[in-house]
Each structure stands twice: as C-alpha cells, then as structure tokens.
Write an enzyme that holds these catalytic residues in place. Structure first.
Site, short mmCIF file in Angstrom:
data_model
loop_
_atom_site.label_atom_id
_atom_site.label_comp_id
_atom_site.label_asym_id
_atom_site.label_seq_id
_atom_site.Cartn_x
_atom_site.Cartn_y
_atom_site.Cartn_z
CG ASP A 106 7.00 -2.44 4.02
OD1 ASP A 106 6.32 -1.60 4.66
OD2 ASP A 106 8.10 -2.17 3.50
CE LYS A 120 9.67 -2.94 0.25
NZ LYS A 120 9.69 -3.40 1.65
CE LYS A 126 10.83 0.27 1.67
NZ LYS A 126 10.41 -0.39 2.92
#
Lengths: 479, 330
Positions: free
Chosen positions: B167, B230, B266
């Site tokens: 991430d 995300k 996400k």
C-alpha cells in the site's frame, strides 16, 4: 466470484401504517360529511385492488362548502391577525411531520409512487411549504406588495394526482397564510391524503370552514371553479382543462392562476459533468414515473458526446428497480391509472410508427398492476409526437444538437415553457442559456429540485402565476 | 458467499492487444498526461453527493444482509498502523484474521492483514499457507515525504519480508503542484519494485480536496499500473467517504470499459459500522457493477469494523445482540 449475487431481499414498508379505512368522507365546514354524489372507489395502481370507497360531492355540496368558506373568511380568518394565522400553520406543519410516515405510506398506496420518494421527497417538502408560509403570515407587509396587503377571499383549488399532498400544500399553505379560505378538490384517483390532511386541520383546531375538501371527478371541479361565490381559482392539471377554466372565468373579474403541462428540455453540453448529467437526466424523467409536469422529457445532447451519454444512460437506467411501490428499494413505481397507462402506451407506439428507435430497460416488470418499463427513444425529430406532446410517463426522447444556438432554438420550439435543465461546467454558458430558454424554472446541473422559497410556474401553455417564494404570495393577495 | 480466493492474484483479465492507443498516448510525456487528466469530465459536487446519499437509503435485509456481512468480512484488510505496534499485536491480528469468530467457524477469513513494513515478516510467518494476504504500507507512509531511494528501499523491505500487497502513498505535493509526470513515474517505479506483490495506491483524498482531483488522481494511478486505488491512509481527516468512493468506482468502471481490465478499490479509514460497510457494498454493486463484489476487487481498510460485522452476524443468526464482550478485543 460469488455464487449468490448481492440481490436485495424485499424490504416492504408495512401498509398498516397508512391506517387505511374502508370509507372516507369529505370535509365541509369543519365536519366530515357524506356528499350527495355517487360514491367512488379509489384503487391501488400497483395491485389494481380497491383501497377504499370515497363519498363524492353534488352541486349542492360544493355550494355548501363555498358558503362555509365564505362565512369562515368573513367572520374569522380574513380578519385574524397574521401572527395568529401563523400559529395554526405552524401547528399543521408539525402535525404533518408527526404523521409523515402514515401520510407517506397512504400516498404510495393511493398514487403508486415509490415509498422512497413519498418518504424522502414529497412529505418533507409538504411540511416545508407549511413552515415557510407560516413564517410569511405576519410579514406580508414586507413581501413587496405595499403596506397591509389584503387577501382575496374564498379560493377554489383543483389539484392533480401526480403529487396529491404536495400540490395540496402548494395551494393551501399560501392561501391560508395570506388570509384566504379554501375549497379544494383533490383528483378522483388520489383523494385519500387530502382527507387525512382534513383530519390534521381538525387536530390543529383550525376554525371550521377555513379549509374544505370536496371530492369527486372532473364535474365537481367544474362546478367548483364556476361557482359565483369564489374570488380566486387556482388549478394545476392539463392544459386543455386549464383553457376551459380560463374561458369560463373570462369577464367575471375572478383571479386565476394556472399550472399546466410541460415538455421540458434537458440540455447537455459537451463539457457537462457527465456522470452527474446522467443522474440528472434519469431523475428528470423517471422521478415519480415521469408523472411530473416539469419532467425533463426531451433530452437535448450535443452531438460530440451523444453516443457516450446515451450509452451511459442506458447502463444507468438498466439499474433502476421497478416494482412494488412500498418496497424501500423501488426506484420506479406504478402508473397512477389504467387510463394514463393507455395514454403512455399509445404515445410510445406513435414513436415507433414515426421512426424513432425505442430502447426499453431490461428490468423485470410486475405482471399485476399498472407498470411501464423505463423507455428511451433515440433518433427523435422535432416533428414527432413524442417530441411535442406531454407523455406524462417514464419515456425519454433523445434529440441532438450541434451548436448552442441550435440547442436553444430546439428547447424553445414547444408551446409549453415550464422548466428546463442546463448541464455544463462553464458558468458563463449556464447564464447565457438560462437567459434564452423560455421556461419558468431553469435548473443548472441539477433537475427536479423543489423548495418552498423558489417560485415555480410557467410560460405560454404551461400556465401563469407562481407558486412558492415571495412571488407566489401575489396569487393570493389583492394587489 | 464470495468464495472467490482471498489471495492476491493479479486481478486482471487483460484483453488482447493491450490498452487502447489514447491511454498509451496519455502517459507519453508530461504534456499529454496533463492534457488527458484535465480533459476528464468534471464532477458536480452537489449531484455526486446527492446520488451517494440516495443510494445510502437502500434497505438491505434478511438474506441480502447476511450475504453482505460475510462478503464484507472477507473484504476487510485488518489493519494496525501505530507507532506502538508490537509483534504481539500483529500476532493477535493474524489469529483474528484466520478465524474472526471462534464460536462460528463458518465465518470467512478476512482479505488481508495490513501492517508497517518492519512487522510484515511477523504477519507473513503467521499467515503462511492460509491464503490470507499480508499488506504492508510503504513509501514513507503516511506522508510520503522522502526521496525516491528511501521509498523504494521501504518497498523492497516489505517485499523481501514476503508481503503480498504493497500500500503506497502518492506524492500529494507533486500532484497538487501539477507535476503529474513525477507522480506517475514514482508509482511505476514502486510497481516495478513490487515484483509479484499487488500494488494499492493511496490517493489520500482528504488532502486532494476536490472531487475533480480525486478523479484525476484515480486515472493517474490506473495509468501507472495500480492494481487497486485506495482512498486514504487513515491518518488524515476526512478519510474514506461515500462520494469519494463513488468517484473511484466510476474510474475503475470506465477503465474496464476502455481496457477490459478489472482494477480494485479500497476505501480506508472511518468505516466502523456494518451499516456503513453495507452502504459501500451497495455503491460497489450499483456504481461499478456486481463484478466488483469480490475481495479481489474491493477491500475495506479498517480495524474496528470487523468486530461490528461479527456482532451483527451473530445478531442475524440468534436474533439478539451479544455485546462487545463476546468478540475479541485485539
């Protein structure tokens, strides 16, 4: 991927909340009474079952109601200080909020609109109209019509079936705030919420005769608007009936305001926020099954984005859920009556016959009840009936344009002029288009938004007079 | 139940012939990149938020709710990102990830466990062979304020420790000053450093401020090869919101329409309750499409959400609430 798709389980609102009774009476001089007319039955359009029997008025009943309204005007309401009238209106507004769930379910049963809309759009706006006008009652000196503007007297009001309670609020709230008394006739297919509203008037201890509700079909309305005892007529409905009323009133000196049909254009320029334009177009024509006088029934889209927009539109319309109006996840409910369904079907067939291309949403449609699947016609030309006549159903006609001038010319090429939508990210283009479109309401980057502070009304065959806001007070004041 | 593998296989079903020319052209140089991103359709804030609010009124009951709760559990990236994290804390999370509710063994495992890179190794050991992913934040998380070398070293450290998902954060400073090429290159460099690991690109939408920026950043990340986009680090407020997630779901939907590839989304931070989670799943279903309702393409970055999901799951089965003492506090 999953075996079980994420299908929403049925989530119906309970019909019991509506406190439906087998029979309803009309409301005259503060009392519920039977009329001398032949009783009528009101039907749930989603099931075709009879909901209740409703008494109807004969000429003698209309006369009684008008006399009651006159007495209440002369003796109580017309001379009551504005601050006192405001208290009644505030009380009515609060009672509507308290009973909003009951009213929403009843409205959905009687009208066929999805509970999501009656709960989240109709009822909050109904209460807002009463709150807004309650605030005006003691401030009419500051409305811009000179000091101490006077009421007109008795108002005869006839309303349609598409937003039964909301149209009642648009009519009764300003009339009462300005000091008039009213006799109102709801549409024959949707009388129930108006009769529960009469109960609320009793609960609020409104003096008898200030609000009278008479029920029945067109002839009761005709009797009412032609009655010698009324000072003002307000009508929302079809252009044909509006013209008849205007002819009848010519030379009588009685005031008239009309809110009639429409064939609104939703103009999408190539720099529009596309995802929101798709939402706005969907909301513009499928809100309330398209039973909206200001529905955006003509989509005018710039050729350079037409293909993309129409493709996105179809994808989005395919996700609309049509079905049981009481289900909280239903987006498109039932057509209000068999007659209206037949009219929509007939006009849509004319689109096929005149060479437009029909696309129908693949969503499943219930077998029982009056339903019409969301439909989009492309390759529509200005001369076709589906581009000219008000369909009043979930049918969208797509036309294209090349230049901004052409968009305005096409948008204005209609005998109506109620509303229009403009979609562009460019502020200057919004102002340019809004000043050229002949429509009483112009929405920019949104559609079908209603607020009691914003005046609503039309041009040409869409009628005259405004409802809502400061401008709306003029219709009920002797100015 | 979304039985689809909770591992982190590349979620692409690429079409033959690669991306269409307008996309290859877009990332050719700084000028064409700017031209592409600024030509994306604008977003009307009022309309977007209205649509998100309307969809949030969907009523999800009975079977649909039970399905949604299990789906949401399988999509959780169970997260701990604190300075005070210890190997013990991470072990507690991995145990919970494998078997979220010991009394109900049919509860699916979560999607992944998300930790700082220095603890990725602990999680990898604990989760070996379970199919549960190990996500590690990297690239000077959460601010991204460091040089390229440090960011790549950070990524390499996580990958060497065995993290299956990375991430990363984008350089918001570069993005906001319009140096899109720099942001693109950095994502591409990190993607290269990821090897087989899945790359999630954190846009930190709370710092991008406008929906137009969120749309541009989403496309920028997709062009650079992000497997997931995300919303947030969870360290900046506001974190994930429904309207922002709508914009990102529109981006992956449109990307799929152009390329045939499925990329994931996400939302992270601030999603604490089952009700919220279900609203996100409704948005996934109706904005992107049912195809995205799998942990391969949709994840929740959350820590406290899992316990609420478990409590609501029991409520569905037993008809009463069990209380916070009946789920494990980690």
């Amino acid at each position: 991927m999953s075996e079980t798709p994420f299908e929403y389980a049925p989530a119906p609102e309970s019909a019991d909340i509506a406190n439906l009774r087998p029979a309803y009476q009309m409301f005259v001089d503060g009392k519920f009474v039977d009329g001398a007319g032949e009783p009528m039955k009101t039907v749930n359009p989603a099931t075709e079952e009879v909901l209740a029997e409703v008494t109807t008025a004969a000429a003698s009943d209309v006369d009684r109601a008008v006399r009651a309204a006159r007495r209440a005007y002369d003796r109580v309401w017309g001379r009551m200080p504005g601050a006192e009238r405001a208290k009644y209106l505030f009380r009515i507004a609060r009672l509507i909020q308290e009973r909003s769930r009951e009213l929403a379910v009843l409205e959905t049963l009687d009208n066929g609109k999805p509970i999501r809309e009656s709960r989240d759009a109709d009822l909050p706006t109904v209460a807002a109209h009463f709150f807004h006008h309650a605030g005006w009652a003691d401030k009419l000196d500051y409305a811009g019509y000179g000091p101490d503007p006077q009421p007109l007297g008795v108002a005869a009001q006839v309303i349609p079936w598409n937003f039964p309670l909301l149209m009642l609020a648009w009519k009764i709230a300003p009339a009462l705030a300005c000091g008039n008394t009213v006799v109102l006739k709801p549409a024959e297919t949707t009388p129930l919420t108006a009769l529960v509203f009469a109960e609320i008037c009793q609960q609020a201890e409104l003096p008898p005769g200030v609000v009278n509700i008479v029920t029945g079909a067109g002839e009761v309305g005709a009797e009412l608007v032609a009655h010698d005892g009324v000072d003002k007529v307000a009508f929302t409905g079809s252009t044909d009936v509006g013209k008849r009323i205007q002819r009848g009133l010519a030379g009588t000196g009685r005031r008239l305001s009309l809110e009639l049909g429409g064939k609104a254009a939703n103009i999408v320029f190539d720099d529009a926020p596309l995802d929101q334009a798709v939402e706005g177009v969907v909301n513009g024509i499928f809100f309330n099954q398209g039973h909206v006088c200001c529905a955006g029934s003509r989509l005018l889209v710039q050729e350079s984005v037409a293909e993309e927009l129409v493709a996105r539109l179809r994808d989005r319309i395919g996700t609309l859920r049509i079905g049981d109006p009481l289900d909280k996840n239903t987006d498109v409910g039932a057509i209000n009556s068999r007659a209206q369904l037949d009219r929509i079907t007939e006009l849509a067939d004319s689109g096929d016959a005149e060479g437009a291309s029909r696309w129908t949403s693949p969503c499943p449609v219930p077998e029982r009840g009056y339903f019409f699947a969301p439909t989009v016609f492309s390759d529509v030309q200005q001369s076709m009936r589906i581009a000219r006549e008000e369909i009043f159903g979930p049918v969208l006609s797509v036309l294209t344009f090349r230049t901004p001038d052409e968009a305005i010319a096409k948008a204005n090429n209609t005998p109506y002029g109620l509303s229009a939508g403009i979609w562009t990210e460019k502020g200057s283009r919004i102002l340019w288009a809004a000043s050229r479109v002949r429509a009483g309401v112009v929405w920019a980057n949104t559609f079908n938004r209603f607020d009691p502070t914003a005046p609503f009304g039309g041009y040409q065959e869409s009628g005259f007079g405004r409802e809502g806001g400061r401008a709306g007070l003029e219709a009920y004041l002797n100015v | 139940m979304p039985s689809g593998s909770t591992t982190t296989a590349q979620a692409t079903d690429a079409v033959s012939g690669g991306p269409p020319p307008e996309l290859t052209e877009a990332s050719r140089d700084e000028t064409s990149l700017r031209r592409f991103l600024h030509a994306l359709p604008g977003i009307d804030q009022v309309g977007l938020e209205q649509r998100a609010a309307t969809l949030a009124t969907r009523s999800v009951k009975k079977d649909a709710k039970r399905w949604a709760i299990d789906a949401a559990i399988s999509m959780v990236d169970l997260t701990t990102l604190e300075g005070a994290d210890t190997p013990g804390k991470v072990r507690a999370l991995t145990a919970k990830a494998r078997r979220p509710d010991p009394e109900y063994p049919d509860v699916p495992p979560v999607g992944a466990v998300c930790v700082y890179p220095d603890l990725a190794g602990v999680a990898v050991r604990d989760l070996a062979g379970t199919g549960i992913g190990v996500a590690s934040v990297a690239t000077a998380f959460p601010s991204g304020r460091s040089n390229r070398q440090v960011k790549l070293a950070d990524t390499a450290m996580a990958v060497e420790a065995g993290a299956t998902e990375i991430d990363m954060v984008i350089d918001r400073g570069a993005f906001l000053t319009g140096r899109y090429g720099l942001v693109l290159e950095e994502i591409q460099a990190v993607k290269a450093a990821c090897g087989d690991a899945h790359l999630k690109v954190i846009l930190e939408t709370g710092e991008l401020a406008t929906y137009d920026n969120v749309r541009r950043a989403s496309w920028l990340a997709l062009l650079a090869g992000a497997d997931f986009i995300k919303t947030s680090t969870g360290k900046v407020s506001p974190a994930a919101t429904l309207p922002v997630t709508h914009v990102m779901l529109q981006a992956v939907r449109d990307w799929h329409a152009l390329t045939g590839e499925h990329r994931g989304v996400k939302p992270a931070g601030g999603i604490r309750g089952t009700k919220d989670a279900i609203r996100y799943l409704v948005a996934v279903r109706e904005v992107a499409g049912p195809a995205w309702l799998t942990p391969r393409l949709f994840r929740f970055g959350a820590s406290s959400l899992l316990n609420d999901l478990l409590m609501q799951r029991r409520r569905q089965l037993t008809g009463h609430y069990s209380g916070a003492d009946y789920v494990s506090v980690d």
